[in-house]
Design an enzyme around this catalytic site. Sequence first.
Site, PDB file in Angstrom:
ATOM      1  N   HIS A  98       0.797  -1.230   0.000  1.00 18.40           N
ATOM      2  CA  HIS A  98       0.000   0.000   0.000  1.00 18.40           C
ATOM      3  C   HIS A  98       0.830   1.282   0.000  1.00 18.40           C
ATOM      4  O   HIS A  98       0.265   2.366  -0.095  1.00 18.40           O
ATOM      5  CB  HIS A  98      -0.989  -0.004   1.173  1.00 18.40           C
ATOM      6  CG  HIS A  98      -2.314   0.609   0.847  1.00 18.40           C
ATOM      7  ND1 HIS A  98      -3.399   0.540   1.678  1.00 18.40           N
ATOM      8  CD2 HIS A  98      -2.733   1.325  -0.236  1.00 18.40           C
ATOM      9  CE1 HIS A  98      -4.421   1.179   1.120  1.00 18.40           C
ATOM     10  NE2 HIS A  98      -4.044   1.667  -0.036  1.00 18.40           N
ATOM     11  N   ASP A 125      -9.731  -0.354   4.265  1.00 11.63           N
ATOM     12  CA  ASP A 125      -8.484  -0.774   4.907  1.00 11.63           C
ATOM     13  C   ASP A 125      -8.750  -1.104   6.373  1.00 11.63           C
ATOM     14  O   ASP A 125      -9.657  -0.540   6.990  1.00 11.63           O
ATOM     15  CB  ASP A 125      -7.484   0.395   4.825  1.00 11.63           C
ATOM     16  CG  ASP A 125      -6.024  -0.035   4.888  1.00 11.63           C
ATOM     17  OD1 ASP A 125      -5.697  -0.947   5.665  1.00 11.63           O
ATOM     18  OD2 ASP A 125      -5.206   0.571   4.174  1.00 11.63           O
ATOM     19  N   HIS A 127      -6.333  -0.417   8.391  1.00 13.55           N
ATOM     20  CA  HIS A 127      -5.438   0.584   8.993  1.00 13.55           C
ATOM     21  C   HIS A 127      -5.666   1.960   8.366  1.00 13.55           C
ATOM     22  O   HIS A 127      -6.093   2.058   7.214  1.00 13.55           O
ATOM     23  CB  HIS A 127      -3.980   0.193   8.760  1.00 13.55           C
ATOM     24  CG  HIS A 127      -3.666  -1.236   9.087  1.00 13.55           C
ATOM     25  ND1 HIS A 127      -3.846  -2.259   8.178  1.00 13.55           N
ATOM     26  CD2 HIS A 127      -3.212  -1.818  10.224  1.00 13.55           C
ATOM     27  CE1 HIS A 127      -3.509  -3.416   8.738  1.00 13.55           C
ATOM     28  NE2 HIS A 127      -3.122  -3.176   9.986  1.00 13.55           N
ATOM     29  N   ASP A 129      -3.150   4.077   7.802  1.00 10.90           N
ATOM     30  CA  ASP A 129      -1.959   4.358   6.978  1.00 10.90           C
ATOM     31  C   ASP A 129      -1.557   5.830   7.049  1.00 10.90           C
ATOM     32  O   ASP A 129      -1.225   6.457   6.041  1.00 10.90           O
ATOM     33  CB  ASP A 129      -2.187   3.915   5.514  1.00 10.90           C
ATOM     34  CG  ASP A 129      -2.317   2.397   5.392  1.00 10.90           C
ATOM     35  OD1 ASP A 129      -1.992   1.690   6.356  1.00 10.90           O
ATOM     36  OD2 ASP A 129      -2.752   1.928   4.322  1.00 10.90           O
ATOM     37  N   HIS A 142       4.349   1.201   3.952  1.00 14.73           N
ATOM     38  CA  HIS A 142       2.948   0.941   3.570  1.00 14.73           C
ATOM     39  C   HIS A 142       1.986   1.466   4.628  1.00 14.73           C
ATOM     40  O   HIS A 142       0.780   1.505   4.390  1.00 14.73           O
ATOM     41  CB  HIS A 142       2.696  -0.546   3.251  1.00 14.73           C
ATOM     42  CG  HIS A 142       2.767  -1.485   4.417  1.00 14.73           C
ATOM     43  ND1 HIS A 142       2.311  -2.774   4.360  1.00 14.73           N
ATOM     44  CD2 HIS A 142       3.270  -1.312   5.666  1.00 14.73           C
ATOM     45  CE1 HIS A 142       2.505  -3.366   5.534  1.00 14.73           C
ATOM     46  NE2 HIS A 142       3.089  -2.505   6.326  1.00 14.73           N
ATOM     47  N   ASP A 228      -7.379  -2.036   0.022  1.00 19.77           N
ATOM     48  CA  ASP A 228      -6.360  -2.829   0.713  1.00 19.77           C
ATOM     49  C   ASP A 228      -7.056  -4.127   1.115  1.00 19.77           C
ATOM     50  O   ASP A 228      -8.063  -4.099   1.841  1.00 19.77           O
ATOM     51  CB  ASP A 228      -5.869  -2.055   1.948  1.00 19.77           C
ATOM     52  CG  ASP A 228      -4.734  -2.757   2.678  1.00 19.77           C
ATOM     53  OD1 ASP A 228      -4.730  -4.010   2.719  1.00 19.77           O
ATOM     54  OD2 ASP A 228      -3.866  -2.055   3.229  1.00 19.77           O
ATOM     55  N   ASP A 230      -6.494  -6.227   3.217  1.00 21.23           N
ATOM     56  CA  ASP A 230      -6.615  -6.495   4.666  1.00 21.23           C
ATOM     57  C   ASP A 230      -7.843  -5.818   5.279  1.00 21.23           C
ATOM     58  O   ASP A 230      -8.144  -6.000   6.456  1.00 21.23           O
ATOM     59  CB  ASP A 230      -5.322  -6.162   5.423  1.00 21.23           C
ATOM     60  CG  ASP A 230      -5.050  -4.684   5.628  1.00 21.23           C
ATOM     61  OD1 ASP A 230      -5.976  -3.862   5.584  1.00 21.23           O
ATOM     62  OD2 ASP A 230      -3.865  -4.343   5.852  1.00 21.23           O
ATOM     63  N   GLU A 273      -1.807  -5.077  -1.319  1.00 17.33           N
ATOM     64  CA  GLU A 273      -1.495  -5.886  -0.122  1.00 17.33           C
ATOM     65  C   GLU A 273      -1.869  -7.362  -0.228  1.00 17.33           C
ATOM     66  O   GLU A 273      -1.751  -8.096   0.756  1.00 17.33           O
ATOM     67  CB  GLU A 273      -2.108  -5.293   1.156  1.00 17.33           C
ATOM     68  CG  GLU A 273      -1.533  -3.936   1.561  1.00 17.33           C
ATOM     69  CD  GLU A 273      -0.100  -3.988   2.102  1.00 17.33           C
ATOM     70  OE1 GLU A 273       0.365  -5.086   2.493  1.00 17.33           O
ATOM     71  OE2 GLU A 273       0.554  -2.927   2.124  1.00 17.33           O
TER      72      GLU A 273
HETATM   73 MN   LIG Z   1      -3.331  -0.095   3.848  1.00 14.94          MN
END
Ligand SMILES: [Mn+2]
Length: 304
Positions: A98, A125, A127, A129, A142, A228, A230, A273
Amino acid sequence: MLKKISLIGVPTDVGAGHRGSSMGPEALRVAGITQMLERMGLEVHDMGNLHGPANPFTKPVDGYRHLEQVIEWNQLAHDAIYAELKRGHMPIMLGGDHCLGAGSISAVARHCREQNKELRIIWLDAHTDFNTAEITPSGNMHGMPVACLFGHGPKALVEMSGHVPTLEAKNIYQIGIRSVDEGEKHFIHEAGIRVFDMRYIDEVGMRHTMEKALEGLNDNIHLHVSFDVDFLDPEIAPGVGTTVRGGPNYREAQLCMEMIADTGRMASLDIVELNPALDVRNLTANIAVELVESLFGKNTLVRP
Ligand SMILES: [Mn+2]
């Protein structure tokens, strides 16, 4: 929606803590992303993979790991994505980790500025980021693309779009968030970014969340989706480097994608990712392709 799609493979994991997302583009192709898009009636141009520096797998220096390589890969991604937008194609970036969000969104923002379009990012996502060299626990870049886009980070990334900052709080909605580092938490709050975390989704549901994130869209808005992998619950998507329990399940993720498709406004997409080294029989790549199919408007029924 644009009819011509350009797939751009960006096979690198220089921004990640685990090796393997460099194999993401090929896993998505193996899962049939091209054939799926063609079945949806789109003209697909697979531009192949970009070629950049290898992953030196060294320790962070001054809060950044692999800074030089991250900048180089982002510049390559920026240039390739900008070229596709310029010729009227809809770019789909096949990541890659990412960190590439910085280069990709810089290209989209540059294009929007030239076309006098407003930009809206839907950032899916686990997260936020939004780390910087000062607050990052790992140095892995990332975890930093959003901060770079907001003007905090290495000069080459911060200035890549030709305008600093590339994004303001009004340009981005983050959805599915469930892991935020301590320093990041305050920084995100200060920046005023709208974050729909998992608690919010639990409380009001995915439908209401997406209604909020997509409200006020009009002809003049370029909608970019940064997906992303995740974002998804690791039970359905184990093939990522940074799994966090408690993400959207299969149905919630489908609804999210379908509601974006309903707007008809998505004009660029990043898939990042995906890590085949951690996957099980390409399951996560297959799920990602199924979700992208919904993002392009696959419906169970004919809808008004
Ligand atoms: Mn991310």
